[in-house]
Design an enzyme around this catalytic site. Structure first.
Site, mmCIF file in Angstrom:
data_model
loop_
_atom_site.group_PDB
_atom_site.id
_atom_site.type_symbol
_atom_site.label_atom_id
_atom_site.label_comp_id
_atom_site.label_asym_id
_atom_site.label_seq_id
_atom_site.Cartn_x
_atom_site.Cartn_y
_atom_site.Cartn_z
ATOM 1 N N PHE A 8 0.833 -1.195 0.000
ATOM 2 C CA PHE A 8 0.000 0.000 0.000
ATOM 3 C C PHE A 8 0.870 1.249 0.000
ATOM 4 O O PHE A 8 1.912 1.306 0.664
ATOM 5 C CB PHE A 8 -0.885 0.046 1.258
ATOM 6 C CG PHE A 8 -1.946 -1.011 1.317
ATOM 7 C CD1 PHE A 8 -3.212 -0.787 0.795
ATOM 8 C CD2 PHE A 8 -1.683 -2.236 1.916
ATOM 9 C CE1 PHE A 8 -4.192 -1.766 0.855
ATOM 10 C CE2 PHE A 8 -2.659 -3.223 1.983
ATOM 11 C CZ PHE A 8 -3.916 -2.984 1.454
ATOM 12 N N ASP A 9 0.419 2.257 -0.718
ATOM 13 C CA ASP A 9 0.872 3.622 -0.481
ATOM 14 C C ASP A 9 0.313 4.051 0.870
ATOM 15 O O ASP A 9 -0.584 3.405 1.418
ATOM 16 C CB ASP A 9 0.356 4.517 -1.612
ATOM 17 C CG ASP A 9 0.625 5.985 -1.383
ATOM 18 O OD1 ASP A 9 1.771 6.336 -1.073
ATOM 19 O OD2 ASP A 9 -0.335 6.768 -1.493
ATOM 20 N N ALA A 10 0.826 5.153 1.419
ATOM 21 C CA ALA A 10 0.343 5.622 2.727
ATOM 22 C C ALA A 10 -0.629 6.794 2.595
ATOM 23 O O ALA A 10 -1.821 6.649 2.865
ATOM 24 C CB ALA A 10 1.529 5.997 3.625
ATOM 25 N N LYS A 150 9.219 6.514 -5.409
ATOM 26 C CA LYS A 150 8.315 6.046 -6.458
ATOM 27 C C LYS A 150 8.126 7.155 -7.499
ATOM 28 O O LYS A 150 8.036 8.312 -7.101
ATOM 29 C CB LYS A 150 6.950 5.686 -5.852
ATOM 30 C CG LYS A 150 6.949 4.562 -4.856
ATOM 31 C CD LYS A 150 5.561 4.330 -4.253
ATOM 32 C CE LYS A 150 5.065 5.517 -3.443
ATOM 33 N NZ LYS A 150 3.748 5.276 -2.791
#
Length: 226
Positions: A8-10, A150
């Site tokens: 997951f991204d945050a 990213k």
């Protein structure tokens, strides 16, 4: 479950990230009334810096310094002090996105989970701890620590190493940013899911494997009925 791992991204994937409210709180602690106009000016500086950071043009420290340089001069404090105060304020107002806890609970015994974030180290552990999710994710890969952000494939490869090098096709990357999360995940060979909160058009040249408007919808697709 098709996947062995879900990454997951945050920010704006698991956690609300309301920078305006965080800045208002932070500056109130310096006895400053931070206005919407102040925020608009801040974003004129901040947003291009994030693009440069994701593109590898500047470092995390350069971003943190430059975005607060003008305010640091006005308040006669260091940019480092302001950046730390901002991250502390963001931790203080941290909330999970709707459906985040339910999704994590539903996945906990079915798949391994990690985080890859372009956010900063000082904020991540305290947010996970305060929301009770500190033990739910391993690894937690932070661009500031890795030295690349990213969508650079190097940060995804670093995560794979920490995960024990599972086959990339057994990994799903979930995030709200089509450029950093989806394009980056695709370049790493992962399946990808775009969390498209705002119903935006899909950017040219980016085709996620899945697109959902909420974490509840993602939960339905991954594990079925609650």
């Amino acid at each position: 479950m098709k996947y062995q791992w879900i990454l997951f991204d945050a920010d704006e994937t698991l956690f609300h990230f309301d920078a305006y409210q965080g800045l208002k709180l932070m500056f109130s602690r310096f006895n400053i009334d931070f206005t919407a106009a102040d925020f608009a000016h801040y974003q004129q500086v901040n947003l291009p810096l994030w693009v440069d950071y994701q593109n590898g043009v500047i470092s995390a420290k350069q971003l943190q310094h430059t975005r607060f340089k003008g305010w640091a001069e006005k308040l006669q404090v260091t940019t480092q002090a302001l950046n730390s105060a901002f991250l502390q304020a963001m931790a203080d107002i941290c909330t999970l996105l709707p459906g985040a806890r339910e999704l994590i609970d539903a996945l906990a015994d079915k798949v391994s989970m990690g985080i890859i974030t372009n956010g900063f180290t000082e904020l991540q552990t305290i947010r996970l701890d305060r929301t009770g999710l500190l033990g739910a994710f391993s690894p937690v890969v932070i661009s500031e620590e890795v030295g690349v952000a990213k969508p650079d494939v190097a940060i995804f490869n670093h995560a794979l190493e920490l995960m024990g090098n599972p086959a990339p096709q057994h990994v799903l990357m979930v995030g709200d940013n089509p450029e950093s999360d989806v394009r980056g995940g695709l370049n790493a060979g992962f399946d990808t899911c775009w969390l498209n909160h705002r119903n935006e058009p899909t950017p040219a040249g980016i085709t996620p494997h899945y697109e959902v408007k909420s974490l509840a919808q993602l939960q339905q697709q991954l594990v079925g009925d609650k």
